[in-house]
Design a protein around this motif. Sequence first.
Motif, mmCIF file in Angstrom:
data_model
loop_
_atom_site.group_PDB
_atom_site.id
_atom_site.type_symbol
_atom_site.label_atom_id
_atom_site.label_comp_id
_atom_site.label_asym_id
_atom_site.label_seq_id
_atom_site.Cartn_x
_atom_site.Cartn_y
_atom_site.Cartn_z
ATOM 1 N N GLN A 36 35.491 65.857 -10.313
ATOM 2 C CA GLN A 36 36.039 67.470 -10.833
ATOM 3 C C GLN A 36 34.243 67.123 -11.864
ATOM 4 O O GLN A 36 33.387 68.388 -10.983
ATOM 5 C CB GLN A 36 36.645 67.151 -12.383
ATOM 6 C CG GLN A 36 36.238 69.231 -12.953
ATOM 7 C CD GLN A 36 37.715 69.161 -13.888
ATOM 8 O OE1 GLN A 36 38.721 67.639 -14.291
ATOM 9 N NE2 GLN A 36 38.067 70.039 -13.936
ATOM 10 N N TYR A 39 31.528 68.035 -9.197
ATOM 11 C CA TYR A 39 31.539 69.774 -8.449
ATOM 12 C C TYR A 39 31.026 70.849 -9.756
ATOM 13 O O TYR A 39 30.288 71.517 -8.700
ATOM 14 C CB TYR A 39 33.199 70.196 -8.131
ATOM 15 C CG TYR A 39 33.509 71.188 -8.589
ATOM 16 C CD1 TYR A 39 33.076 71.708 -7.028
ATOM 17 C CD2 TYR A 39 34.118 72.067 -9.598
ATOM 18 C CE1 TYR A 39 33.424 73.099 -6.309
ATOM 19 C CE2 TYR A 39 34.292 73.427 -8.606
ATOM 20 C CZ TYR A 39 33.603 74.467 -7.195
ATOM 21 O OH TYR A 39 33.849 75.149 -7.366
ATOM 22 N N HIS A 40 31.242 70.196 -10.453
ATOM 23 C CA HIS A 40 29.854 70.776 -11.968
ATOM 24 C C HIS A 40 28.971 70.563 -12.059
ATOM 25 O O HIS A 40 28.285 71.194 -11.843
ATOM 26 C CB HIS A 40 31.011 70.393 -12.935
ATOM 27 C CG HIS A 40 32.356 71.594 -13.186
ATOM 28 N ND1 HIS A 40 32.615 72.633 -13.111
ATOM 29 C CD2 HIS A 40 33.663 70.843 -13.813
ATOM 30 C CE1 HIS A 40 34.097 72.887 -13.035
ATOM 31 N NE2 HIS A 40 34.261 72.221 -13.577
ATOM 32 N N LEU A 42 26.949 70.030 -9.082
ATOM 33 C CA LEU A 42 26.495 70.550 -8.256
ATOM 34 C C LEU A 42 26.675 71.980 -7.766
ATOM 35 O O LEU A 42 26.020 72.621 -7.137
ATOM 36 C CB LEU A 42 27.509 70.304 -6.979
ATOM 37 C CG LEU A 42 27.174 68.679 -6.146
ATOM 38 C CD1 LEU A 42 28.585 68.535 -5.143
ATOM 39 C CD2 LEU A 42 26.212 68.591 -5.849
ATOM 40 N N LYS A 43 27.345 72.756 -9.037
ATOM 41 C CA LYS A 43 27.084 73.979 -9.052
ATOM 42 C C LYS A 43 25.738 73.911 -10.447
ATOM 43 O O LYS A 43 24.942 75.525 -10.790
ATOM 44 C CB LYS A 43 28.221 74.362 -9.961
ATOM 45 C CG LYS A 43 29.709 74.856 -8.806
ATOM 46 C CD LYS A 43 30.739 74.900 -9.847
ATOM 47 C CE LYS A 43 30.731 76.508 -10.303
ATOM 48 N NZ LYS A 43 32.222 76.354 -10.454
ATOM 49 N N LEU A 44 24.855 72.907 -11.176
ATOM 50 C CA LEU A 44 23.775 73.272 -11.417
ATOM 51 C C LEU A 44 23.332 74.037 -10.883
ATOM 52 O O LEU A 44 22.569 73.820 -10.254
ATOM 53 C CB LEU A 44 23.362 72.928 -12.363
ATOM 54 C CG LEU A 44 24.916 71.693 -12.997
ATOM 55 C CD1 LEU A 44 23.910 70.720 -14.232
ATOM 56 C CD2 LEU A 44 25.394 72.749 -14.358
ATOM 57 N N ASP A 45 22.219 74.982 -11.059
ATOM 58 C CA ASP A 45 20.794 75.505 -10.395
ATOM 59 C C ASP A 45 19.930 74.552 -10.324
ATOM 60 O O ASP A 45 19.233 74.275 -9.037
ATOM 61 C CB ASP A 45 20.593 76.696 -11.015
ATOM 62 C CG ASP A 45 21.231 77.771 -11.314
ATOM 63 O OD1 ASP A 45 21.575 78.487 -9.941
ATOM 64 O OD2 ASP A 45 21.015 79.183 -12.400
ATOM 65 N N VAL A 48 20.707 72.117 -7.612
ATOM 66 C CA VAL A 48 21.181 72.560 -6.615
ATOM 67 C C VAL A 48 19.888 72.622 -5.690
ATOM 68 O O VAL A 48 19.215 72.284 -4.706
ATOM 69 C CB VAL A 48 21.337 74.517 -6.988
ATOM 70 C CG1 VAL A 48 21.609 74.336 -4.970
ATOM 71 C CG2 VAL A 48 22.854 74.053 -6.620
#
Length: 278
Positions: A36, A39-40, A42-45, A48
């Motif tokens: 989890q 996943y979080h 990989l969502k950080l700008d 990315v």
Amino acid sequence: MGTLYLVVTVLLFIFKTEKSSFEIDELPQSSAETYQNLYHLLKLDAIVSLAITMVVSKVAFAVHDNVTALKLLEKGFPKEQLAFMSLIQLPFEIVGTIVVGRWSSGHRPLSPYLIGVQLRIVLCIIAAFFVYIYPSEFQSLHGEIPLWYYGSVLILSILYQFASDGLMFVSIGAFFARISDNSIGGTYLTLLNTISNLGGIWPKFFVLALTDKLTIREDCGKEQCAILIDGYYSAALIALPVGILLSIFISRRLRKLETVHADCWKLKKSTDLEKCRA
């Protein structure tokens, strides 16, 4: 060497202790929580942006990394001599790692990485030239490779390994360690290193396919035909402008990422989200 490694590992396990820099309740309590957190992340700008940069960072070197050595062997360069070069490179790699490690601890930790990218692009095209001028006729007459040629290939190999394993690998590793979130440090570093390694793996198939596609042979039916145009040289020439364009893109991205606030790399940010746009 293996025995020494085992002894040092055991001694470190027995005598070395570490103090945690964070509270126990900050650690992931289960595998599900670890995934989890990934996943979080990989969502950080910032992550990315860094991931995109790492995935394309080694495209320009793929021809050299995967084909140049094969072409040298194909032309008759002794396999033993090519392997012996790796031993000669070792002390240079050790010294380079120490120097770059200190360099990467400064205000601009990714400066060595960017220099390494530019140096590798230049060395890739020079290496292709040396493959092209391989003195096969000289070797067939005298039975050995000219010393000037062997020395040139050795110097190229040392410089290339320094740019790759010294400048780029050490620099990006130091940057990963600097930005990683202590609460999931090992997981964080594994994710970043996996993405970075992926950048050197995925172009391999496409480069080999492109090299074969660009190779033009004489039309002689099913027999093994002479090569009219070797696709390796065509692919190496294509890689040059691609590398220049990518180096500009990589430089701009990484210079911007160097200035991103430390909180923008963490799962729990205390900084304004707008400041974390990378």
